[in-house]
Write a protein that holds these residues in place. Structure first.
Motif, short mmCIF file in Angstrom:
data_model
loop_
_atom_site.label_atom_id
_atom_site.label_comp_id
_atom_site.label_asym_id
_atom_site.label_seq_id
_atom_site.Cartn_x
_atom_site.Cartn_y
_atom_site.Cartn_z
N LEU A 96 192.44 98.24 32.71
CA LEU A 96 192.85 97.18 33.63
C LEU A 96 192.54 95.83 33.33
CD1 LEU A 96 192.65 96.69 36.84
CD2 LEU A 96 190.18 97.00 36.98
N GLY A 97 191.70 95.61 32.32
CA GLY A 97 191.74 94.12 31.74
C GLY A 97 192.74 93.81 30.93
N ASN A 98 193.48 94.66 30.41
CA ASN A 98 194.83 94.35 29.96
C ASN A 98 195.92 94.17 30.92
OD1 ASN A 98 193.93 94.60 27.10
ND2 ASN A 98 194.68 96.59 26.93
N SER A 99 195.87 94.98 31.80
CA SER A 99 196.91 94.73 33.08
C SER A 99 196.68 93.39 33.81
CB SER A 99 196.82 95.95 33.86
OG SER A 99 197.18 97.12 33.52
N ILE A 100 195.39 93.13 33.97
CA ILE A 100 195.21 91.70 34.49
C ILE A 100 195.75 90.58 33.55
CG2 ILE A 100 193.16 89.97 35.26
CD1 ILE A 100 191.54 92.41 35.99
N SER A 101 195.59 90.69 32.44
CA SER A 101 195.92 89.65 31.62
C SER A 101 197.40 89.68 31.41
CB SER A 101 195.37 89.74 29.97
OG SER A 101 193.99 89.92 29.99
N LYS A 102 197.90 90.80 31.46
CA LYS A 102 199.47 90.81 31.31
C LYS A 102 200.12 90.23 32.52
CE LYS A 102 203.20 94.05 30.45
NZ LYS A 102 203.55 95.35 30.26
N SER A 103 199.59 90.64 33.87
CA SER A 103 200.31 90.21 34.78
C SER A 103 199.94 88.94 35.07
CB SER A 103 199.55 91.19 36.03
OG SER A 103 199.84 92.24 35.99
N GLU A 104 198.98 88.08 34.78
CA GLU A 104 198.56 86.95 35.03
C GLU A 104 199.38 85.96 33.99
OE1 GLU A 104 194.94 83.86 35.48
OE2 GLU A 104 194.31 85.59 34.18
N THR B 157 195.70 82.00 29.41
CA THR B 157 195.85 83.31 28.86
C THR B 157 196.45 83.19 27.52
OG1 THR B 157 198.02 83.38 29.86
CG2 THR B 157 196.30 84.34 31.09
N ASN B 158 196.55 81.96 26.92
CA ASN B 158 196.98 81.88 25.56
C ASN B 158 196.20 80.92 24.78
OD1 ASN B 158 200.15 83.08 25.84
ND2 ASN B 158 199.59 82.10 27.71
N VAL B 159 195.65 81.65 23.64
CA VAL B 159 195.06 80.77 22.52
C VAL B 159 195.75 79.72 22.05
CG1 VAL B 159 193.62 80.84 20.74
CG2 VAL B 159 193.44 82.75 22.33
N GLU B 160 197.10 80.20 21.44
CA GLU B 160 198.00 79.20 20.84
C GLU B 160 198.54 78.14 21.96
OE1 GLU B 160 198.13 78.86 17.44
OE2 GLU B 160 196.57 80.65 17.35
N PRO B 161 198.79 76.86 21.36
CA PRO B 161 199.27 75.92 22.26
C PRO B 161 200.69 76.26 22.27
CG PRO B 161 198.71 74.91 20.37
CD PRO B 161 198.18 76.24 20.26
N ASP B 162 201.39 75.87 23.53
CA ASP B 162 202.88 75.82 23.54
C ASP B 162 203.66 74.70 22.82
OD1 ASP B 162 205.51 74.96 25.05
OD2 ASP B 162 205.30 77.17 25.55
N THR B 163 204.39 75.11 21.90
CA THR B 163 204.89 73.97 21.03
C THR B 163 205.87 72.91 21.87
OG1 THR B 163 204.97 75.58 19.36
CG2 THR B 163 206.40 73.69 19.03
N GLU B 164 206.51 73.53 22.67
CA GLU B 164 207.25 72.82 23.79
C GLU B 164 206.63 71.82 24.53
OE1 GLU B 164 211.25 72.95 26.61
OE2 GLU B 164 210.10 74.84 26.21
N ILE B 165 205.52 71.98 24.96
CA ILE B 165 204.72 71.26 25.75
C ILE B 165 204.00 70.25 24.85
CG2 ILE B 165 202.48 71.00 27.30
CD1 ILE B 165 202.91 73.88 28.09
N THR B 166 203.75 70.72 23.76
CA THR B 166 203.00 69.68 22.70
C THR B 166 204.04 68.58 22.34
OG1 THR B 166 201.71 71.28 21.69
CG2 THR B 166 202.09 69.28 20.23
#
Length: 244
Positions: free
Chosen positions: A135-143, A184-193
């Motif tokens: 369930l934890g994986n499903s929550i993270s994936k859906s979010e 939900t993401n540890v690594e930053p989004d390069t495009e946003i940066t």
């Protein structure tokens, strides 16, 4: 509980046997000569002491059985609440209410642990671990899927604002996108940066645009700006001619 019940049953049998022995000794004392009375009384007293001690063990066993039954009730109650919280987390996930889903998932985990602390069960431990993990994986994936869509929209709006010269709005939109992405993401989004870097440059260029003629860098700045205008005009003319 089965062990204590077995102990109690054994004690009951032994007490019956000892009472019978005591009865026989008492009868023997009445028939025997005085020389033996003292020894028989001593043995009978030892039997009575043993019966008393066995009664105490039986009482302790009953206390432990009552405690065990109480822990079974508490374990079952905690497990029922854990199942309830799990179902609530599942319902929240189905409506994309991810915060509520995570909160109820944690409550479910706490209650399962509470149940297992009252009554250990290898089957329940393995079953609950699997359910909660999935369930934890499903929550993270859906979010994350929702966040990716939201971030993509925010980046598009930020680009449009940037190209329209509304750099403050572009920065606000990109900051929102950056915050949402980090959920939900540890690594930053390069495009946003990269976009934030562009917007930051644009904002810094927009401020402090007046330079006095006495400033040391005025001649160089004036020349650079003149060249910039020249290149801009040339580019504008080439676009007008279709030479993009």
């Amino acid at each position: 509980i089965p062990v204590y019940n077995s102990v109690i049953a054994s004690i009951d049998d032994q007490i019956l046997s000892l009472n019978e022995k005591s009865r026989l000794i008492t009868q023997s004392s009445e028939l025997s000569i005085d020389f033996y009375n003292t020894e028989l009384k001593t043995k009978n007293n030892s039997i009575q002491d043993l019966i008393t001690r066995l009664g105490q063990i039986k009482s302790q066993s009953n206390t432990h059985i009552a405690l065990a039954n109480e822990r079974i009730v508490l374990a079952e109650r905690a497990k029922n609440e854990a199942v309830l919280r799990y179902n609530q987390a599942l319902q929240a996930l189905n409506t994309n209410n991810f915060q509520s889903a995570r909160d109820n998932l944690q409550r479910s985990r706490t209650k399962y642990n509470e149940s297992l602390s009252f009554q250990e069960s290898k089957e329940l431990r393995e079953q609950s671990d699997t359910l909660l993990f999935d369930l934890g994986n499903s929550i993270s994936k859906s979010e994350n899927e929702v966040i990716v869509r939201e971030v993509r929209q925010l980046k598009t709006e930020a680009k449009n604002a940037y190209y329209q010269g509304n750099f403050e709005r572009a920065e606000n939109l990109l900051t929102q996108a950056q915050s949402r992405w980090a959920t939900t993401n540890v690594e930053p989004d390069t495009e946003i940066t990269n976009l934030l870097s562009l917007v930051g440059t644009a904002l810094s260029m927009k401020t402090g645009r007046v330079i006095s003629t006495s400033a040391p860098l005025y001649p160089e700045m004036s020349q650079i700006l003149s060249l910039a205008k020249q290149y801009f005009d040339q580019g504008k003319e080439l676009i007008a001619k279709g030479d993009r």
